[in-house]
Design a protein around this motif. Structure first.
Motif, PDB file in Angstrom:
ATOM      1  N   ARG A  58       0.789  -1.234   0.000  1.00 47.01           N
ATOM      2  CA  ARG A  58       0.000   0.000   0.000  1.00 47.01           C
ATOM      3  C   ARG A  58       0.826   1.290   0.000  1.00 47.01           C
ATOM      4  O   ARG A  58       0.295   2.356   0.285  1.00 47.01           O
ATOM      5  N   PHE A  59       2.099   1.197  -0.345  1.00 40.86           N
ATOM      6  CA  PHE A  59       2.932   2.409  -0.296  1.00 40.86           C
ATOM      7  C   PHE A  59       2.403   3.503  -1.241  1.00 40.86           C
ATOM      8  O   PHE A  59       2.271   4.669  -0.858  1.00 40.86           O
ATOM      9  N   PHE A  60       2.052   3.136  -2.481  1.00 43.87           N
ATOM     10  CA  PHE A  60       1.499   4.117  -3.433  1.00 43.87           C
ATOM     11  C   PHE A  60       0.198   4.731  -2.888  1.00 43.87           C
ATOM     12  O   PHE A  60      -0.056   5.916  -3.064  1.00 43.87           O
ATOM     13  N   THR A 122       4.292  18.106  -4.270  1.00 42.44           N
ATOM     14  CA  THR A 122       4.931  17.801  -5.566  1.00 42.44           C
ATOM     15  C   THR A 122       6.084  16.794  -5.398  1.00 42.44           C
ATOM     16  O   THR A 122       6.226  15.906  -6.231  1.00 42.44           O
ATOM     17  N   PRO A 123       6.891  16.848  -4.301  1.00 39.61           N
ATOM     18  CA  PRO A 123       7.870  15.777  -4.128  1.00 39.61           C
ATOM     19  C   PRO A 123       7.197  14.406  -4.012  1.00 39.61           C
ATOM     20  O   PRO A 123       7.694  13.418  -4.552  1.00 39.61           O
ATOM     21  N   LEU A 124       6.050  14.346  -3.312  1.00 42.35           N
ATOM     22  CA  LEU A 124       5.371  13.048  -3.167  1.00 42.35           C
ATOM     23  C   LEU A 124       4.835  12.563  -4.521  1.00 42.35           C
ATOM     24  O   LEU A 124       4.881  11.366  -4.826  1.00 42.35           O
ATOM     25  N   LEU A 125       4.346  13.498  -5.341  1.00 39.59           N
ATOM     26  CA  LEU A 125       3.889  13.102  -6.688  1.00 39.59           C
ATOM     27  C   LEU A 125       5.068  12.552  -7.490  1.00 39.59           C
ATOM     28  O   LEU A 125       4.948  11.563  -8.222  1.00 39.59           O
ATOM     29  N   LEU A 126       6.233  13.196  -7.314  1.00 40.08           N
ATOM     30  CA  LEU A 126       7.423  12.721  -8.038  1.00 40.08           C
ATOM     31  C   LEU A 126       7.855  11.351  -7.530  1.00 40.08           C
ATOM     32  O   LEU A 126       8.323  10.512  -8.306  1.00 40.08           O
ATOM     33  N   VAL A 127       7.698  11.120  -6.224  1.00 42.83           N
ATOM     34  CA  VAL A 127       8.050   9.798  -5.674  1.00 42.83           C
ATOM     35  C   VAL A 127       7.137   8.741  -6.300  1.00 42.83           C
ATOM     36  O   VAL A 127       7.603   7.680  -6.734  1.00 42.83           O
ATOM     37  N   ASP A 128       5.834   9.040  -6.401  1.00 41.68           N
ATOM     38  CA  ASP A 128       4.896   8.119  -7.069  1.00 41.68           C
ATOM     39  C   ASP A 128       5.407   7.766  -8.476  1.00 41.68           C
ATOM     40  O   ASP A 128       5.534   6.596  -8.837  1.00 41.68           O
ATOM     41  N   THR A 265       4.574  -6.440 -11.820  1.00 38.40           N
ATOM     42  CA  THR A 265       4.908  -5.340 -12.717  1.00 38.40           C
ATOM     43  C   THR A 265       4.884  -3.988 -12.020  1.00 38.40           C
ATOM     44  O   THR A 265       5.316  -3.012 -12.554  1.00 38.40           O
ATOM     45  N   PHE A 266       4.315  -3.916 -10.834  1.00 37.82           N
ATOM     46  CA  PHE A 266       4.009  -2.609 -10.263  1.00 37.82           C
ATOM     47  C   PHE A 266       4.121  -2.657  -8.747  1.00 37.82           C
ATOM     48  O   PHE A 266       3.226  -2.247  -8.041  1.00 37.82           O
ATOM     49  N   SER A 267       5.198  -3.231  -8.244  1.00 38.19           N
ATOM     50  CA  SER A 267       5.294  -3.288  -6.795  1.00 38.19           C
ATOM     51  C   SER A 267       6.695  -2.904  -6.353  1.00 38.19           C
ATOM     52  O   SER A 267       7.643  -3.024  -7.110  1.00 38.19           O
ATOM     53  N   ILE A 268       6.790  -2.400  -5.131  1.00 39.71           N
ATOM     54  CA  ILE A 268       8.110  -2.094  -4.602  1.00 39.71           C
ATOM     55  C   ILE A 268       8.371  -3.048  -3.456  1.00 39.71           C
ATOM     56  O   ILE A 268       7.494  -3.334  -2.650  1.00 39.71           O
ATOM     57  N   PHE A 271      12.763  -2.794   2.055  1.00 40.98           N
ATOM     58  CA  PHE A 271      12.401  -2.087   3.277  1.00 40.98           C
ATOM     59  C   PHE A 271      11.017  -1.423   3.190  1.00 40.98           C
ATOM     60  O   PHE A 271      10.230  -1.487   4.138  1.00 40.98           O
ATOM     61  N   TRP A 272      10.714  -0.791   2.040  1.00 45.70           N
ATOM     62  CA  TRP A 272       9.483  -0.012   1.943  1.00 45.70           C
ATOM     63  C   TRP A 272       8.228  -0.872   1.936  1.00 45.70           C
ATOM     64  O   TRP A 272       7.135  -0.372   2.176  1.00 45.70           O
ATOM     65  N   SER A 273       8.360  -2.161   1.637  1.00 43.48           N
ATOM     66  CA  SER A 273       7.150  -2.973   1.746  1.00 43.48           C
ATOM     67  C   SER A 273       7.262  -4.007   2.863  1.00 43.48           C
ATOM     68  O   SER A 273       6.261  -4.391   3.447  1.00 43.48           O
TER      69      SER A 273
END
Ligand code: RET
Length: 291
Positions: A58-60, A122-128, A265-268, A271-273
């Motif tokens: 659920r990070f995104f 905007t930094p968070l949008l860029l992280v996405d 195809t779309f997961s991280i 550490f982050w997950s």
């Protein structure tokens, strides 16, 4: 009051006109409330989507929910009249005849709360976008720092009351924006090209949409805070349309696509997950005893 017969004789002078005030009217005020409500509803929807997604995926969702939450707070502060200050600019109108030069004063509202919002969201949008593309941590850091410079110089420009420094800050902000675009358009493109076709196609679409929207912001800034060409209501409505597209619409598009794609195809990962202890970054017994 001067007694009759002794009234002073008026000198040949030009009275400075009263300051011109540029502030929001009903349209602007109502728009701020409408966008505030849209941001609150979108945030709730994103938190529900996050809650329904397994914790390690659920990070995104959480990043996207934070984006609209910050926007809701910022819009609330502008709607109640707190996130606003008045900038006073003076300029001299030269009269080359017998009438003296006139000093004109314009007072215009500056909605500084939107820059606080942008500096965080905007930094968070860029992280996405960067995570979607698969950019590495070093490249993401460059994009995020350039982005923060872009927003802060925009804030300094908006609050600066003199024409030349104002456009100086703006020029620095535009250069920083080019760095952001470079990281995502060149770096992001090259990285995502190594992923599967579906992810790459989706990245090109959502990053292209973002690029078009983001490029309109400095244009609106130029005709609003920059040169006062459009009035405050038009400024509020223009940013409102862009903000709704750049945050809730972007967010729903990203998360619905995320949820409909195969996780590989779309997961991280890492550490982050999974957190520390899941392999990478975990402390091992004996790491600190020099053994
Ligand atoms: C400023 C002025 C300085 C030069 C540039 C700017 C760009 C701003 C941008 C803002 C994007 C905001 C978003 C908000 C979402 O709700 C600061 C106006 C280049 C790109 C996406």
């Amino acid at each position: 009051m001067a007694p009759s017969g002794t009234a002073p004789i008026p000198l040949p002078t030009a009275t400075p006109p009263a300051p011109t005030i540029q502030k929001a009217g009903d349209t602007g005020d109502r728009t701020l409330w409408v966008v505030c409500v849209i941001m609150v509803i979108s945030s709730l929807a994103f938190y529900v989507m996050a809650y329904r997604t397994p914790a390690n995926k659920r990070f995104f969702h959480t990043i996207t929910a934070f984006i609209t939450t910050f926007a809701a707070i910022s819009y609330y502060s502008m709607a109640v009249g707190d996130g606003i200050s008045i900038r006073t600019s003076t300029y001299v109108e030269k009269h080359h005849g017998r009438i003296p030069d006139l000093t004109l004063t314009v007072q215009r509202e500056v909605y500084w709360a939107r820059y606080v919002d942008w500096a965080l969201t905007t930094p968070l949008l860029l992280v996405d976008l960067s995570l979607l593309a698969g950019l590495n941590g070093a490249d993401i850091t460059v994009a995020v720092v350039a982005d923060v410079i872009m927003v802060l110089t925009g804030l300094f420009a908006a609050l600066s009351d003199d024409g030349r420094p104002r456009w100086g800050y703006y020029a620095i902000g535009c250069l920083a924006y080019l760095v952001v675009v470079w990281q995502l358009a060149v770096g992001g493109r090259a990285t995502v090209a190594k992923k599967d076709n579906k992810t790459a196609t989706f990245f090109y679409a959502i990053a292209g949409f973002t690029f078009i929207l983001w490029t309109i912001y400095p244009i609106i800034w130029g005709v609003a805070d920059g040169s006062y060409t459009i009035d405050v209501d038009a400024e509020i409505v223009s940013y409102a349309i862009l903000d709704v597209l750049a945050k809730p619409v972007f967010g729903f598009w990203l998360l619905f696509t995320h949820d409909s794609m195969a996780e590989s195809t779309f997961s991280i990962g890492g550490f982050w997950s999974d957190g520390l202890g899941s392999g990478e970054g975990a402390l091992r017994v004996g790491d600190d005893d020099g053994a």
